[in-house]
Design a protein around this motif. Structure first.
Motif, short mmCIF file in Angstrom:
data_model
loop_
_atom_site.label_atom_id
_atom_site.label_comp_id
_atom_site.label_asym_id
_atom_site.label_seq_id
_atom_site.Cartn_x
_atom_site.Cartn_y
_atom_site.Cartn_z
N ILE A 42 8.19 -0.33 -7.18
CA ILE A 42 9.41 0.48 -7.12
C ILE A 42 10.05 0.64 -8.50
CG2 ILE A 42 9.85 -0.20 -4.72
CD1 ILE A 42 11.93 -2.17 -5.70
N LEU A 43 9.61 -0.16 -9.52
CA LEU A 43 10.12 -0.01 -10.89
C LEU A 43 9.24 0.90 -11.73
CD1 LEU A 43 11.29 -3.65 -11.77
CD2 LEU A 43 12.70 -1.68 -11.18
N SER A 44 8.32 1.62 -11.09
CA SER A 44 7.45 2.53 -11.84
C SER A 44 8.26 3.73 -12.34
CB SER A 44 6.29 2.99 -10.96
OG SER A 44 6.78 3.72 -9.85
N GLU A 45 7.74 4.41 -13.39
CA GLU A 45 8.43 5.53 -13.99
C GLU A 45 8.57 6.69 -13.02
OE1 GLU A 45 9.95 5.93 -16.83
OE2 GLU A 45 9.55 3.90 -17.53
N GLU A 46 7.67 6.81 -12.02
CA GLU A 46 7.75 7.92 -11.07
C GLU A 46 9.04 7.85 -10.23
OE1 GLU A 46 5.25 6.00 -11.51
OE2 GLU A 46 3.55 7.24 -12.14
N ASN A 47 9.64 6.68 -10.14
CA ASN A 47 10.83 6.52 -9.31
C ASN A 47 12.13 6.59 -10.10
OD1 ASN A 47 9.32 6.12 -6.92
ND2 ASN A 47 9.05 3.93 -7.39
N ARG A 48 12.07 6.95 -11.40
CA ARG A 48 13.27 6.93 -12.23
C ARG A 48 14.36 7.84 -11.66
NH1 ARG A 48 14.34 5.78 -17.59
NH2 ARG A 48 12.13 5.40 -18.00
N GLU A 49 14.02 9.09 -11.31
CA GLU A 49 15.03 10.01 -10.80
C GLU A 49 15.60 9.53 -9.46
OE1 GLU A 49 13.36 13.86 -10.58
OE2 GLU A 49 13.16 14.10 -12.77
N LYS A 50 14.74 9.00 -8.62
CA LYS A 50 15.23 8.52 -7.32
C LYS A 50 16.15 7.31 -7.49
CE LYS A 50 11.09 10.22 -5.02
NZ LYS A 50 10.42 10.66 -6.25
N TRP A 51 15.88 6.45 -8.52
CA TRP A 51 16.79 5.33 -8.79
C TRP A 51 18.16 5.83 -9.24
CZ3 TRP A 51 16.76 0.73 -7.09
CH2 TRP A 51 15.56 0.03 -6.84
N GLU A 95 0.83 -1.21 0.00
CA GLU A 95 0.00 0.00 0.00
C GLU A 95 0.86 1.26 0.00
OE1 GLU A 95 -2.46 -0.51 3.38
OE2 GLU A 95 -3.57 -2.21 2.55
N ILE A 96 1.96 1.25 0.78
CA ILE A 96 2.81 2.44 0.85
C ILE A 96 3.55 2.66 -0.46
CG2 ILE A 96 4.81 3.43 2.01
CD1 ILE A 96 3.93 2.01 4.54
N SER A 97 4.08 1.56 -1.06
CA SER A 97 4.86 1.71 -2.30
C SER A 97 3.99 2.10 -3.48
CB SER A 97 5.62 0.42 -2.60
OG SER A 97 4.72 -0.67 -2.77
N GLN A 98 2.69 1.80 -3.45
CA GLN A 98 1.80 2.22 -4.54
C GLN A 98 1.65 3.73 -4.59
OE1 GLN A 98 -1.80 0.01 -3.88
NE2 GLN A 98 -1.12 -1.74 -5.13
N ASP A 99 1.80 4.38 -3.44
CA ASP A 99 1.70 5.85 -3.40
C ASP A 99 3.00 6.52 -3.82
OD1 ASP A 99 -0.85 5.53 -2.46
OD2 ASP A 99 -0.27 5.64 -0.34
N GLY A 100 4.04 5.72 -4.15
CA GLY A 100 5.31 6.28 -4.57
C GLY A 100 6.26 6.46 -3.41
N THR A 101 7.45 6.94 -3.75
CA THR A 101 8.47 7.19 -2.75
C THR A 101 8.78 8.66 -2.69
OG1 THR A 101 10.22 6.78 -4.37
CG2 THR A 101 9.48 4.90 -3.04
N SER A 102 9.17 9.11 -1.51
CA SER A 102 9.51 10.52 -1.33
C SER A 102 10.99 10.77 -1.50
CB SER A 102 9.07 10.99 0.07
OG SER A 102 7.68 10.83 0.24
N TYR A 103 11.82 9.77 -1.14
CA TYR A 103 13.27 9.95 -1.17
C TYR A 103 13.90 8.70 -1.77
CZ TYR A 103 11.75 13.30 2.37
OH TYR A 103 11.09 14.29 3.04
N SER A 104 15.12 8.90 -2.27
CA SER A 104 15.86 7.74 -2.81
C SER A 104 16.17 6.74 -1.71
CB SER A 104 17.16 8.21 -3.48
OG SER A 104 17.96 8.94 -2.55
N GLY A 105 16.26 7.21 -0.46
CA GLY A 105 16.47 6.28 0.65
C GLY A 105 15.31 5.34 0.85
N ASP A 106 14.09 5.73 0.40
CA ASP A 106 12.95 4.82 0.50
C ASP A 106 13.16 3.59 -0.38
OD1 ASP A 106 11.86 6.66 2.19
OD2 ASP A 106 10.50 7.54 0.71
N LEU A 107 13.76 3.79 -1.57
CA LEU A 107 14.03 2.63 -2.44
C LEU A 107 15.04 1.69 -1.80
CD1 LEU A 107 14.28 4.48 -5.87
CD2 LEU A 107 12.35 3.14 -5.02
N LEU A 108 16.11 2.25 -1.21
CA LEU A 108 17.10 1.41 -0.54
C LEU A 108 16.48 0.67 0.65
CD1 LEU A 108 20.17 3.81 -0.56
CD2 LEU A 108 19.60 2.02 -2.20
N SER A 109 15.59 1.32 1.39
CA SER A 109 14.91 0.66 2.51
C SER A 109 14.03 -0.48 2.03
CB SER A 109 14.09 1.70 3.28
OG SER A 109 13.32 1.08 4.29
#
Length: 895
Positions: A702-711, A654-668
């Motif tokens: 986490i592979l969604s296009e919204e996370n490209r910059e954070k990746w 549920e949380i990951s569907q709303d996207g990530t706020s920081y690149s550290g969220d992807l690492l977490s």
């Protein structure tokens, strides 16, 4: 039959053939201990074993084999009366030094009763391996050794005889001695003093033993006493014996004493007589003479003397029936006179031989002649029966002993007794003499005896001469015996002790942290110090310096143009920072961690700020899920069972569907997925189909296009495409082998399609991916040109033996946009197409049939028939497997 003296001589000599061993044995840490081994008979005095000037001594005898031998003991008690019972008697199986325990210990104090003077002797029987007499200090007695009331030392002495008898075929000498002890033991037994001998391997009966028992007890045997069937009887009529002591039921009684001589000189005559006791049943008379005569006073008389001579006619009887009337005169009835003129007249009849009942009267006559020749014929003595009117007294007599009673106790030491009835005396006779009841110990079954502790010993000296030390004291456990409980508690006890303070030298504590540098650049100094602890109680002071210095920040100070100026970006203020350093500020309130920003030099050497990075910032929601997952992993690693893991996965979806706020969220999130895979490997949690679906959905989110910059920012220090592939392959490996049956799992999401196949090696089939008819298939995966075929030959090729236990797991993953988001580390090729991954576990030994992969390559809207192949494993896999050499990549134009 041998005499008693011969038996005793044999018994005293026979131990000379055995080995005599007396050694010091410290069974219970006594100052003086005597151990007797290998001796079958012996004697000692208490003065020799328990000297007056010694204390806590012990005497121990060892039974060579309790299964074959039994130990018996006779104790002559002290003549004095002791103040306390300070000699204890035990029997036990063995002694364990490590636990201070006597195994199978049983006390004999209630049998011996050394301080009880009502009986002079005590007897006991032991069936264990050791028998011990131990000198102890009774509780409450301060002085030792104890004193006896009599002043004479010999009155406190007691003596002990011991005898070891074989349980099978005991020697005759040993049985004679043992029977002697047994009869003496039974003779003095009573309900308060039972006989301590419970059983013997010898058959003890017969009159011979009576005299021996009487010798032990100091009895004076009466003339009419006798012994029957091993029982001592009094006031009974004994059987006559011949001159050698042989006993018989009928025949001659003993000769009387010689009578007076008939003449003082010139030769006289002495006579003696005996009576006949006919056999009661056969009625036969005795064979032999009734009277005997011998010459006496044969010296000559003077000439004026009168020479008279009397001769003795010795009568004899024949072995005839006493009912013959012709022979009645030979048995005391008057004989007819033959009218011999040389015979004198008969004397008057003597007084009746008894004062009551039936007796005998006697009369005599002499033969007168002028010479020493016999000229008379006929008897010289006649007897007749006489009756007195008085009735003779009848003494009381004992009946036979009753059988021994049952044991009074079903276990442990009990008592058995037997009784006899006295036939009452009549006409003033004496009553029965001797005990009416006899008692002896019995032991049917041994009662469980719990172990019990002896008193604590004194405390030992302190282990340290100064400061803190310890003292110890110990105690011994008596028992347990026969299945009883062990002693509860410890056999050793320790306590702290303190005599005085020891001198303590001063000791440096650890160095403190270095202080701040006195200069930020151009060279400065840092200082640290340490504290001396002590000294105490006269110890030495600490040696060495108290402070320490070192150089710091020796680089040259930057020029003004090499320093990034202070800058404000909204609520965040970046302070002045030299080039090459990084500034850090706290993340926003919805996250934890630090925002980093580096100051670097441009090509002209002018300092400028790089954009800030949020790789160290983790949102609060992601951070909470990360901490909960680590807690579940810790429990799983300890082998515990838990629940709630499925809820953690659902929350992360549920949380990951709303996207990530920081690149550290992807690492977490990547850390959470790795920990979930490790949890699934263990029995902590059994993954469900919902868990598998949520796991794949999180990767898609986490592979969604919204996370490209954070990746792009996360890849500076974090994962790349290789890390993601490895994470998914590990997940396929764990889930595939934990699937219960041979079934497939198919997951379809917006950014990837995953298939897991579990197949037996002996029944494998070709696998085609993706499944075109699968419901819910997304549009981007429906292209008919995209196809992967895994031949069944890959799963069976190279296996030496294929059985039912051989299983393969095949995982295929079709990524939609992973090439656009994550780099391939060492490969600089830019991917703008779908990526497919195939995982086979266990790794096939060879690939005789290559994988067939068909899908369109799209680049800027055109078809580019280019095949790219890279090896992220560097040619080496785990185990003994080497990457197959027949990898190939072929492209074909699809019409």
């Amino acid at each position: 039959m041998r005499s008693i003296g011969s038996a005793l001589n044999l018994l005293l000599v026979s131990p000379l053939y055995f080995v005599w061993t007396v050694v010091a044995l410290d069974l219970a840490q006594t100052p003086c201990t005597t151990l007797v081994q290998g001796k079958f008979f012996g004697y000692f005095s208490s003065f020799a074993v328990f000297p007056l000037n010694s204390s806590l001594c012990s005497w121990i005898i060892q039974n060579p084999d309790p299964r074959r031998y039994t130990l018996y003991m006779k104790i002559l008690k002290p003549s004095g009366v002791c103040d306390h019972q300070h000699i204890r008697t035990y029997q036990f199986d063995s002694f364990l030094e490590s636990t201070r325990t006597y195994l199978g210990m049983e006390s004999f104090d209630d049998v011996l009763k050394l301080c009880d003077g009502s009986t002079r002797f005590a007897f006991l029987q032991s069936n264990k391996q050791f028998l011990q007499m131990k000198q102890t200090a009774p509780p409450g007695v301060d002085t030792w050794p104890m004193r006896w009331k009599p002043t004479k030392a010999q009155e406190r002495d007691f003596s002990v005889e011991y005898l070891v008898v074989g349980n099978r075929n005991p020697s005759k000498a040993a049985c004679q001695m043992l029977c002697k002890w047994l009869d003496a033991c039974l003779a003095i037994s009573s309900s308060s003093h039972p006989c301590g001998i419970m059983q013997t391997p010898c058959s003890c009966s017969g009159g011979e033993v009576l005299d021996q028992a009487s010798e032990i007890l100091g009895f004076t045997r009466k003339k009419e006493d006798c012994y029957k069937d091993g029982i001592y009887l009094e006031n009974c009529v004994g059987s006559p014996k011949d001159s050698n002591g042989a006993e018989f039921l009928g025949g001659w009684n003993s000769w009387s004493a010689w009578g007076d001589c008939t003449k003082d000189c010139g030769g006289g005559l002495q006579t003696r007589m005996r009576s006949c006791k006919p056999l009661p049943k056969e009625g036969l008379a005795c064979e032999g003479v009734l009277e005997e005569g011998r010459l006496c006073n044969r010296k000559a008389c003077n000439t004026n003397g009168r020479y008279n001579s009397r001769s003795q006619s010795l009568r004899s009887t024949d072995n005839r029936k006493r009912e013959d009337p012709d022979e009645l005169q030979h048995y005391g009835y008057p004989a007819p006179q033959i009218g011999d003129p040389a015979a004198e007249e008969w004397s008057p009849w003597s007084v009746c031989s008894t004062t009551c009942g039936e007796g005998w009267q006697t009369r005599t006559r002499f033969c007168v002649s002028s010479s020493y020749s016999t000229q008379c014929s006929g008897p010289l003595r006649e007897q007749r029966q006489c009756n007195n009117s008085a009735v003779c007294p009848v003494h009381g007599t004992w009946d036979e002993w009753s059988p021994w009673s049952l044991c009074s106790s079903t276990c442990g030491r009990g008592y058995r007794d037997r009784t006899r009835t006295c036939k009452p005396p009549q006409f003033g006779g004496n009553p029965c003499e001797g005990p009416e009841k006899q008692t002896k110990f019995c032991n049917i079954a041994l009662c469980p005896v719990d172990g019990n502790w002896n008193e604590w010993s004194s405390w030992s000296s302190c282990s340290a001469s100064c400061s803190n030390g310890t003292q110890q004291r110990t105690r011994e456990c008596n028992g347990p015996s026969y299945g009883g409980a062990e002693c509860q508690g410890h056999w050793v006890e320790t306590r702290d002790c303190f005599l005085r303070q020891c001198p303590v030298d001063g000791k440096w504590q650890a160095w403190g942290v270095w202080g701040s540098c006195t200069a930020t650049c151009g060279g400065g100094t840092q200082r640290r110090d340490r504290v001396c602890y002590g000294p105490f109680f006269g110890g030495e002071t600490c040696q060495g310096p108290k402070e320490e210095y070192k150089q710091c920040n020796d680089r040259k100070c930057p020029e003004p143009h090499e320093i990034c100026d202070e800058e404000s970006l909204g609520p965040v203020v970046w302070k002045e920072t030299p080039a090459g350093d990084a500034a850090a500020v706290r993340c926003p309130r919805n996250a934890t961690g630090l925002i980093l920003r580096r100051c670097i030099l441009d090509e002209e050497g002018i300092a400028y700020w790089e954009p800030p990075t949020y790789i160290k910032c983790v949102s609060i929601d992601y951070r909470n899920i990360q901490m909960m997952t680590r807690e579940h992993l810790s429990k799983a690693q300890r082998g515990l069972m838990g629940d709630g893991l499925s809820d953690v996965l659902q929350n992360l979806v549920e949380i990951s569907q709303d996207g990530t706020s920081y690149s550290g969220d992807l690492l977490s999130t990547m850390d959470v997925l790795r920990n979930m895979t490790e949890i699934f490997r263990r029995a902590y949690h059994s993954p469900t189909s919902g868990d598998v679906q949520n796991f794949v959905q999180i990767i898609s989110n986490i592979l969604s296009e919204e996370n490209r910059e954070k990746w792009e920012e996360a890849q500076l220090i974090g994962p790349n495409a290789k890390e993601l592939f490895r994470l998914v392959e590990d997940f396929i490996d764990v889930i595939g082998f934990r699937m219960k049956d041979f079934r497939d799992s198919y997951q379809v999401t917006d950014n990837l399609v995953l298939g897991i196949h579990k197949l037996p090696a002996n029944a494998a089939t070709d696998i085609t991916f993706p499944m075109k008819g699968w419901r819910g298939m997304v549009d981007w995966a429906k292209n008919s040109e995209d196809k992967v075929t895994v031949s069944k030959s890959i799963l069976s090729s190279g296996l030496s033996v294929s059985d039912d236990s051989s299983v393969f797991v095949v995982g295929t993953v079709l990524y939609r946009n992973v090439g656009n988001i994550l780099s391939l580390q060492r490969n600089s090729t830019v991917l703008n197409s779908k990526v497919i991954s195939v995982t086979v576990k266990p790794f096939p030994r060879s690939l005789l049939t290559p994988l067939e992969i068909e899908f369109s390559h799209l680049y800027n809207g055109t078809t580019n028939q280019t095949c790219i192949l890279w090896d992220e494993n560097d040619g080496q896999l785990s185990g003994d497997h080497v990457l197959p050499q027949r990898w190939s990549c072929r492209t074909e134009h699809l019409e």
